[in-house]
Design an enzyme around this catalytic site. Structure first.
Site, PDB file in Angstrom:
ATOM      1  CE1 TYR A 191      -6.375 -14.490   6.629  1.00 21.71           C
ATOM      2  CE2 TYR A 191      -7.861 -13.300   8.092  1.00 21.71           C
ATOM      3  CZ  TYR A 191      -7.513 -13.721   6.822  1.00 21.71           C
ATOM      4  OH  TYR A 191      -8.283 -13.369   5.741  1.00 21.71           O
ATOM      5  N   PRO A 203      -0.555 -12.973  -1.785  1.00 25.71           N
ATOM      6  CG  PRO A 203      -2.166 -12.751  -3.458  1.00 25.71           C
ATOM      7  CD  PRO A 203      -0.718 -13.011  -3.249  1.00 25.71           C
ATOM      8  CG  HIS A 249     -15.084 -10.906   8.093  1.00 27.59           C
ATOM      9  ND1 HIS A 249     -15.043 -11.752   7.016  1.00 27.59           N
ATOM     10  CD2 HIS A 249     -16.058 -10.000   7.826  1.00 27.59           C
ATOM     11  CE1 HIS A 249     -15.945 -11.368   6.125  1.00 27.59           C
ATOM     12  NE2 HIS A 249     -16.565 -10.298   6.584  1.00 27.59           N
ATOM     13  CE  LYS A 253      -0.771 -11.312   8.470  1.00 31.33           C
ATOM     14  NZ  LYS A 253      -2.146 -10.888   8.692  1.00 31.33           N
ATOM     15  CE1 TYR A 283      -8.744 -16.613   3.975  1.00 33.19           C
ATOM     16  CE2 TYR A 283      -7.044 -16.712   2.289  1.00 33.19           C
ATOM     17  CZ  TYR A 283      -7.741 -16.001   3.243  1.00 33.19           C
ATOM     18  OH  TYR A 283      -7.434 -14.679   3.475  1.00 33.19           O
TER      19      TYR A 283
HETATM   20  P1  RFL Z   1       1.370   0.293  -4.440  1.00 32.66           P
HETATM   21  O1  RFL Z   1      -0.058   0.082  -4.091  1.00 32.66           O
HETATM   22  O2  RFL Z   1       1.973  -0.516  -5.513  1.00 32.66           O
HETATM   23  O3  RFL Z   1       1.546   1.839  -4.758  1.00 32.66           O
HETATM   24  C1  RFL Z   1       2.743   2.352  -5.266  1.00 32.66           C
HETATM   25  C2  RFL Z   1       2.441   3.642  -6.029  1.00 32.66           C
HETATM   26  O4  RFL Z   1       3.652   4.193  -6.527  1.00 32.66           O
HETATM   27  C3  RFL Z   1       3.453   4.604  -7.867  1.00 32.66           C
HETATM   28  N1  RFL Z   1       4.749   4.611  -8.559  1.00 32.66           N
HETATM   29  C4  RFL Z   1       5.458   5.741  -8.790  1.00 32.66           C
HETATM   30  N2  RFL Z   1       5.214   7.013  -8.481  1.00 32.66           N
HETATM   31  C5  RFL Z   1       6.144   7.933  -8.873  1.00 32.66           C
HETATM   32  N3  RFL Z   1       7.282   7.605  -9.545  1.00 32.66           N
HETATM   33  C6  RFL Z   1       7.568   6.334  -9.858  1.00 32.66           C
HETATM   34  N4  RFL Z   1       8.678   6.027 -10.516  1.00 32.66           N
HETATM   35  C7  RFL Z   1       6.636   5.332  -9.488  1.00 32.66           C
HETATM   36  N5  RFL Z   1       6.578   3.993  -9.638  1.00 32.66           N
HETATM   37  C8  RFL Z   1       5.440   3.576  -9.075  1.00 32.66           C
HETATM   38  C9  RFL Z   1       2.466   3.591  -8.432  1.00 32.66           C
HETATM   39  O5  RFL Z   1       1.788   4.099  -9.571  1.00 32.66           O
HETATM   40  C10 RFL Z   1       1.547   3.385  -7.228  1.00 32.66           C
HETATM   41  O6  RFL Z   1       0.465   4.279  -7.242  1.00 32.66           O
HETATM   42  O7  RFL Z   1       2.315   0.074  -3.149  1.00 32.66           O
HETATM   43  P2  RFL Z   1       2.014   0.423  -1.617  1.00 32.66           P
HETATM   44  O8  RFL Z   1       1.451   1.807  -1.471  1.00 32.66           O
HETATM   45  O9  RFL Z   1       3.243   0.058  -0.886  1.00 32.66           O
HETATM   46  O10 RFL Z   1       0.821  -0.555  -1.190  1.00 32.66           O
HETATM   47  C11 RFL Z   1       0.987  -1.945  -1.134  1.00 32.66           C
HETATM   48  C12 RFL Z   1      -0.332  -2.660  -1.412  1.00 32.66           C
HETATM   49  O11 RFL Z   1      -0.888  -2.129  -2.591  1.00 32.66           O
HETATM   50  C13 RFL Z   1      -0.159  -4.189  -1.544  1.00 32.66           C
HETATM   51  O12 RFL Z   1       0.748  -4.670  -0.574  1.00 32.66           O
HETATM   52  C14 RFL Z   1      -1.494  -4.949  -1.363  1.00 32.66           C
HETATM   53  O13 RFL Z   1      -2.391  -4.635  -2.382  1.00 32.66           O
HETATM   54  C15 RFL Z   1      -1.257  -6.457  -1.345  1.00 32.66           C
HETATM   55  N6  RFL Z   1      -2.497  -7.245  -1.284  1.00 32.66           N
HETATM   56  C16 RFL Z   1      -3.154  -7.456  -0.073  1.00 32.66           C
HETATM   57  N7  RFL Z   1      -2.701  -6.892   1.054  1.00 32.66           N
HETATM   58  C17 RFL Z   1      -3.382  -7.036   2.252  1.00 32.66           C
HETATM   59  O14 RFL Z   1      -2.927  -6.513   3.279  1.00 32.66           O
HETATM   60  N8  RFL Z   1      -4.567  -7.744   2.318  1.00 32.66           N
HETATM   61  C18 RFL Z   1      -5.102  -8.337   1.228  1.00 32.66           C
HETATM   62  O15 RFL Z   1      -6.188  -8.910   1.330  1.00 32.66           O
HETATM   63  C19 RFL Z   1      -4.383  -8.234  -0.025  1.00 32.66           C
HETATM   64  N9  RFL Z   1      -4.869  -8.788  -1.151  1.00 32.66           N
HETATM   65  C20 RFL Z   1      -3.027  -7.825  -2.440  1.00 32.66           C
HETATM   66  C21 RFL Z   1      -4.222  -8.600  -2.337  1.00 32.66           C
HETATM   67  C22 RFL Z   1      -2.411  -7.654  -3.684  1.00 32.66           C
HETATM   68  C23 RFL Z   1      -2.955  -8.235  -4.817  1.00 32.66           C
HETATM   69  N10 RFL Z   1      -2.296  -8.000  -6.044  1.00 32.66           N
HETATM   70  C24 RFL Z   1      -2.943  -7.628  -7.217  1.00 32.66           C
HETATM   71  C25 RFL Z   1      -0.847  -7.946  -6.064  1.00 32.66           C
HETATM   72  C26 RFL Z   1      -4.763  -9.192  -3.455  1.00 32.66           C
HETATM   73  C27 RFL Z   1      -4.125  -9.042  -4.704  1.00 32.66           C
HETATM   74  C28 RFL Z   1      -4.742  -9.750  -5.862  1.00 32.66           C
HETATM   75  C1  PHB Z   2      -9.393  -9.865  -1.167  1.00 29.11           C
HETATM   76  O1  PHB Z   2     -10.524  -9.669  -0.697  1.00 29.11           O
HETATM   77  O2  PHB Z   2      -9.016  -9.346  -2.228  1.00 29.11           O
HETATM   78  C2  PHB Z   2      -8.466 -10.778  -0.456  1.00 29.11           C
HETATM   79  C3  PHB Z   2      -8.851 -11.301   0.768  1.00 29.11           C
HETATM   80  C4  PHB Z   2      -7.995 -12.175   1.436  1.00 29.11           C
HETATM   81  C5  PHB Z   2      -6.780 -12.494   0.883  1.00 29.11           C
HETATM   82  C6  PHB Z   2      -6.396 -11.961  -0.344  1.00 29.11           C
HETATM   83  C7  PHB Z   2      -7.247 -11.086  -1.015  1.00 29.11           C
HETATM   84  O3  PHB Z   2      -5.957 -13.368   1.528  1.00 29.11           O
END
Ligand code: RFL
Ligand code: PHB
Length: 396
Positions: free
Chosen positions: A389, A297, A76, A301, A205
């Site tokens: 970004y 989110p 993108h 990042k 957005y």
């Molecule tokens: P995770 O993904 O939470 O994984 C942690 C893992 O640890 C396990 N765990 C345990 N395991 C053993 N013993 C324990 N006591 C434990 N406790 C927990 C869990 O089951 C899990 O499997 O953390 P990690 O690996 O640091 O990854 C981080 C990312 O998942 C997170 O930062 C992103 O998803 C955030 N995020 C976005 N990030 C981006 O860079 N670009 C995006 O577009 C973006 N969109 C988003 C997002 C997060 C969202 N939500 C739902 C918070 C959009 C959304 C809606």
């Molecule tokens: C997504 O595709 O889930 C998404 C994209 C951009 C964002 C957050 C989430 O800033």
């Protein structure tokens, strides 16, 4: 029955941080065991990030898990900001001298990492119960967990806390050794995944008087949409029809008209939070990803920060084993936090700019509108947005 295993790095958590760290260490010849409290299916069922910075793609290349990403990921070159019933394009590529982001879901990244680990025959302990970390203030830390009724222990040199915001590793650090910073936002995001073509080629957005909306995607036939909702809302309360209606109302007329709707495959609410725990190292325990920091989110990042952390951490461990150097380990926390705070600032700013805040009233809305109007008419302001970004350089 009980068993004792021995490894160099015990990784807690098989989310993207833990899996990528495991793969980078494997490539560097460092031994690791990953312990995850959930099942692989559960981890893959979480629909989260969608936007990858080049820094993240580079790390996935280095880890040798990017073949599908390069085939199926969508490059993108811009995003659109929508307000006052009009869309305004931010040309990321032009404003940053040729940089872009890649749209490729976190689920797919996780899948690719799991497949690579399986192909190499490397262990992940899934469904580990009562995971606990011990003696990480000494050179002989240990991890304990229960599985299938037996207690298991891992002896290691280092523990990597990749267990997310609710994990056990940060919580095990003695009180007082950790300073935390937090902001909880007074709203959440209701997200829907649907097997429909995205409304636009680029992410939209939208700042609207009814609240924020985001149009994203996973592929040409899979869309991801979000609308700002209240914190006490429940996803089950939203019919698909109500969701599509609300999304449509928050878009410009052309997007609202061309939006193709369909049954939702997934629908969930995520709260929005900014959080940092400092430092990210305690003796032989290192925190990475969501275990150490959370961003709302809006700036896309979270996953990217997690990848950058484990990039630094894998390098630090590799230097320790291969070059007998402590330099990477000693600088890990400081090196990560400099960049993390800049991403915290950007994510907070994007969130403040685009959401409806219950307490700032009409004054707040007019200030937001003035800032948006300034932004889309100022190359300097758009450049600042664009360079954040697409992702700041690793060493900032
Ligand atoms: P995770 O993904 O939470 O994984 C942690 C893992 O640890 C396990 N765990 C345990 N395991 C053993 N013993 C324990 N006591 C434990 N406790 C927990 C869990 O089951 C899990 O499997 O953390 P990690 O690996 O640091 O990854 C981080 C990312 O998942 C997170 O930062 C992103 O998803 C955030 N995020 C976005 N990030 C981006 O860079 N670009 C995006 O577009 C973006 N969109 C988003 C997002 C997060 C969202 N939500 C739902 C918070 C959009 C959304 C809606
Ligand atoms: C997504 O595709 O889930 C998404 C994209 C951009 C964002 C957050 C989430 O800033």
């Amino acid at each position: 029955m009980s068993s004792t295993q021995r490894t160099q790095v015990a990784i807690i958590g098989a989310g993207p941080s833990g899996l990528l760290l495991g793969q980078l260490l494997y490539k560097a010849g460092v031994d690791a065991i990953i312990v995850e409290q959930r099942s692989a299916e559960y981890v893959l069922g979480r629909i989260r990030a969608g936007v990858l910075e080049q820094v993240t793609v580079d790390l996935l290349d280095q880890a040798g898990v990017s073949a599908r990403l390069h085939r199926e990921g969508l490059p993108h070159d811009g995003i659109e900001l929508c307000f006052g019933a009009k869309r305004h394009r931010i040309d990321l590529h032009k404003l940053t001298g040729g940089k872009r982001v890649t749209v490729y879901g976190q689920t797919e990244v996780t899948h690719d990492l799991m497949d690579a680990r399986k192909a190499e025959g490397l262990p992940i302990v899934y469904e580990a119960a009562k995971v606990s970390v011990h003696d990480f203030d000494t050179p002989k830390p240990r991890v304990r967990y229960e599985k299938d009724g037996a207690t298991h222990e891992i002896e290691c040199d280092f523990i990597a806390g990749c267990d997310g915001y609710h994990g056990v590793t940060r919580a095990s650090v003695p009180a007082g050794a950790l300073k935390t910073y937090e902001r909880v936002y007074p709203f959440g995001w209701l997200g829907v995944l649907s097997r429909t073509p995205p409304v636009s080629d680029e992410l939209i957005y939208s700042n609207h008087e009814r609240g924020f909306a985001l149009c994203s995607m996973r592929s040409h036939s899979l869309s991801r949409y979000y609308v700002q909702c209240s914190l006490d809302d429940h996803a089950e309360r939203w019919s698909d029809e109500a969701f599509w209606g609300e999304l449509r109302r928050r878009l410009d007329p052309a997007a609202a008209e061309s939006l193709i709707t369909g049954p939702s495959i997934e629908k969930s609410i995520a709260p929005l939070r900014s959080f940092v725990a400092e430092p990210m190292r305690f003796g032989h325990l290192f925190l990475a990803g969501d275990a150490a920091h959370i961003v709302p989110p809006t700036g896309a990042k979270g996953l990217n920060l997690a990848a950058a952390d484990v990039g630094f951490l894998s390098r630090a461990f590799t230097e320790f084993y291969k070059d007998r150097s402590n330099a990477g380990i000693d600088h890990y926390s400081e090196r990560c936090l400099r960049r993390i705070w800049k991403a915290e600032r950007f994510s907070w700013w994007m969130t403040s700019l685009l959401h409806k805040f219950p307490d700032t009233g009409e004054f707040g809305q007019r200030i937001q509108r003035a800032e948006l109007d300034y932004l889309v008419n100022s190359t300097a302001a758009m450049t600042s947005l664009a360079e954040n970004y697409v992702g700041l350089p690793l060493e900032v």
